[in-house]
Design an enzyme around this catalytic site. Structure first.
Site, PDB file in Angstrom:
ATOM      1  NE  ARG A  26     -73.142 -14.116   9.592  1.00  0.00           N
ATOM      2  CZ  ARG A  26     -74.305 -14.398   8.998  1.00  0.00           C
ATOM      3  NH1 ARG A  26     -75.252 -15.034   9.655  1.00  0.00           N
ATOM      4  NH2 ARG A  26     -74.513 -14.069   7.729  1.00  0.00           N
ATOM      5  CG  ASP A 316     -84.756 -12.767   6.702  1.00  0.00           C
ATOM      6  OD1 ASP A 316     -84.932 -13.377   5.630  1.00  0.00           O
ATOM      7  OD2 ASP A 316     -83.709 -12.877   7.369  1.00  0.00           O
TER       8      ASP A 316
HETATM    9  C1  S3P Z   1     -79.086 -14.741   6.414  1.00  0.00           C
HETATM   10  C2  S3P Z   1     -79.086 -14.127   5.180  1.00  0.00           C
HETATM   11  C3  S3P Z   1     -80.305 -13.959   4.387  1.00  0.00           C
HETATM   12  C4  S3P Z   1     -81.551 -14.123   5.248  1.00  0.00           C
HETATM   13  C5  S3P Z   1     -81.483 -15.347   6.117  1.00  0.00           C
HETATM   14  C6  S3P Z   1     -80.297 -15.269   7.048  1.00  0.00           C
HETATM   15  C7  S3P Z   1     -77.806 -14.852   7.131  1.00  0.00           C
HETATM   16  O1  S3P Z   1     -80.328 -14.940   3.366  1.00  0.00           O
HETATM   17  O2  S3P Z   1     -82.699 -14.159   4.437  1.00  0.00           O
HETATM   18  O3  S3P Z   1     -82.657 -15.463   6.887  1.00  0.00           O
HETATM   19  O4  S3P Z   1     -77.799 -15.170   8.336  1.00  0.00           O
HETATM   20  O5  S3P Z   1     -76.750 -14.619   6.511  1.00  0.00           O
HETATM   21  P1  S3P Z   1     -79.552 -14.754   1.953  1.00  0.00           P
HETATM   22  O6  S3P Z   1     -78.097 -14.800   2.222  1.00  0.00           O
HETATM   23  O7  S3P Z   1     -80.031 -15.912   1.124  1.00  0.00           O
HETATM   24  O8  S3P Z   1     -80.004 -13.434   1.424  1.00  0.00           O
END
Ligand code: S3P
Length: 429
Positions: A26, A316
């Site tokens: 981000r 995760d």
């Molecule tokens: C993430 C959101 C999650 C997570 C990924 C990182 C993020 O995925 O599993 O490792 O940084 O916004 P999803 O948005 O598919 O749930």
């Protein structure tokens, strides 16, 4: 690359971890579109976050690295000369799509073989409602599944009021990033609260964003300004070390300065709830994010179950927790985890394969599994299948095995944590 991991009986010492992967993505993207200079300390060393920086560079941002800092000269983006490469990173392709959809040029973005199998309809649908023109790879059936690479024809966008059909921070972030460039307000409603790093980062960069319960409102016309920021250590990477310590009869480990954001720290609640002795040593705030150190000591782990919002919050962490579950007293039940099937690998399948190789019993279903407790890990050859969290989870399981185990395709750990194996070696005895 194959790595052999020998059994250990103790985990001891003090470690610090690379910057949080989610937050690094981000900051990298927002730094590139904000006016002026953004300096990021402790940016993730993982390959995924380097993919984000490479994409932002290909889109015209000037990026320098100096003494462990990433310095981004941001501003307007320009048309990339070639296809953007998101590598293995779902966060990069999904979140960046929101930015690309609003630019005055066409871009293409794709990635490796694993990424090319991951669903993109979840971001294409809300972006289409905002006025975007995106083509994915998939059938011509408009309701059909869509995969990378994506061709994104930038268009003027309009804000939408969107209720997320799946609990996904990536989709939420994609819509909010598109909303930065849209006419009118953008509203995202979440059925289940997901990690809120985007909301926090947008506020830090100067956007007018308001969060009330599960509703996020972003005003039009945000003017983002470059910032100096510190990325907390990655709590998801810390999971593997917490589990390593909790598997050992002798353990006393400090993990310094990791992210304690409440939308991520369900991990700590869950672990403490099943018997883990974890202390939080001092919490501070940086860039709107909480940061603190953890001390974990040898514990008797009961085991337990997760479902619904808890599963979403721990998604995760499930590969690491599965390993702990097998060694716990009552085992681990995971429900409502269908999303695991569409991660870097089908994680229900890759957890099952490797557990069985280690002689551990597991029963799987479409959206979860049950691993009975009090099981022993037997030395085996485990395969990451190219998935960083599977590589790290089974390296930790190997510490508790009855002989040396080999992790094949172990280099996958570098997607989020290139220093993982050397750090593990430092603390496991
Ligand atoms: C993430 C959101 C999650 C997570 C990924 C990182 C993020 O995925 O599993 O490792 O940084 O916004 P999803 O948005 O598919 O749930």
């Amino acid at each position: 690359m194959n790595i052999t991991v020998s059994p250990a009986t103790a985990v001891k010492g003090s470690i610090s971890l690379p910057g949080d992967k989610s937050i690094s993505h981000r900051y990298g993207m927002l730094g590139a579109i904000a006016e002026g200079i953004t300096t990021i300390h402790n940016y993730s060393t993982g390959a995924d976050c380097q993919s984000t920086l490479a994409c932002m560079q290909a889109l015209g941002a000037k990026i320098e690295r100096q003494d462990g800092k990433v310095i981004i000269h941001g501003g307007a983006l320009r048309e990339p000369g070639e296809m953007l490469d998101a590598g293995n990173s779902g966060s990069t392709i999904r979140m960046l799509s929101g930015i690309l959809a609003a630019q005055a040029f066409t871009s293409r973005i794709g990635g490796d073989e694993s990424l090319s199998r991951r669903p993109m309809g979840r971001v294409m649908k809300p972006l289409a409602l905002m006025g975007a023109a995106i083509e994915g790879c998939g059938g011509s059936d408009p309701q059909g599944a869509q995969f990378p690479p994506l061709t994104i024809h930038g268009r003027p966008l309009k804000g939408i009021d969107y209720t997320l059909p799946v609990a996904s921070a990536q989709v939420k972030s994609c819509v909010l990033f598109a909303g930065l460039f849209a006419k009118g307000e953008t509203v995202v409603r979440e059925p289940v609260r997901t990690r809120d790093h985007t909301e926090i980062a947008l506020k830090e960069f100067g956007a007018d964003i308001e969060v009330l319960g599960n509703v996020i409102r972003l005003a039009e016309g945000a003017k983002l300004r470059g910032r100096e920021l510190v990325v907390p250590g990655d709590l998801s990477s810390a999971t593997f070390f917490l589990v390593a310590a909790l598997l050992m009869p002798d353990a006393d480990l400090v993990i310094e300065r990791v992210g304690m954001n409440p939308t991520r720290s369900a991990l700590l609640d869950f672990l403490v709830g099943i018997g883990a002795d974890i202390q939080i040593l001092g919490v501070q705030q940086t860039g709107g994010e909480l940061i603190g150190s953890l001390r974990v000591r040898a514990s008797k782990i009961k085991g337990g179950a997760m479902e619904g919002a808890m599963t979403a919050a721990l998604i995760d962490e499930i590969p690491g927790l599965a390993v702990l579950g097998a060694a716990s007293e009552q085992g681990l039940t995971v429900r409502d985890a269908g999303e695991l099937r569409v991660k870097e690998t089908d994680r229900i399948a890759t957890i099952e394969t490797n557990m069985k190789r280690m002689g551990v019993t597991i029963q799987t279903s479409a959206d979860g599994f049950f691993i009975p407790g009090r099981q022993k890990f037997h030395a085996a050859e485990c395969d990451s299948a190219g998935d960083h969290r599977i590589a790290m989870a089974f390296a930790v399981a190997a510490l508790a095995a009855d002989g040396p185990s080999t992790i094949t395709n172990a280099g996958a750990a570098g997607v989020s944590f290139p220093e993982f194996f050397s750090t593990l070696q430092e603390i496991a005895h």
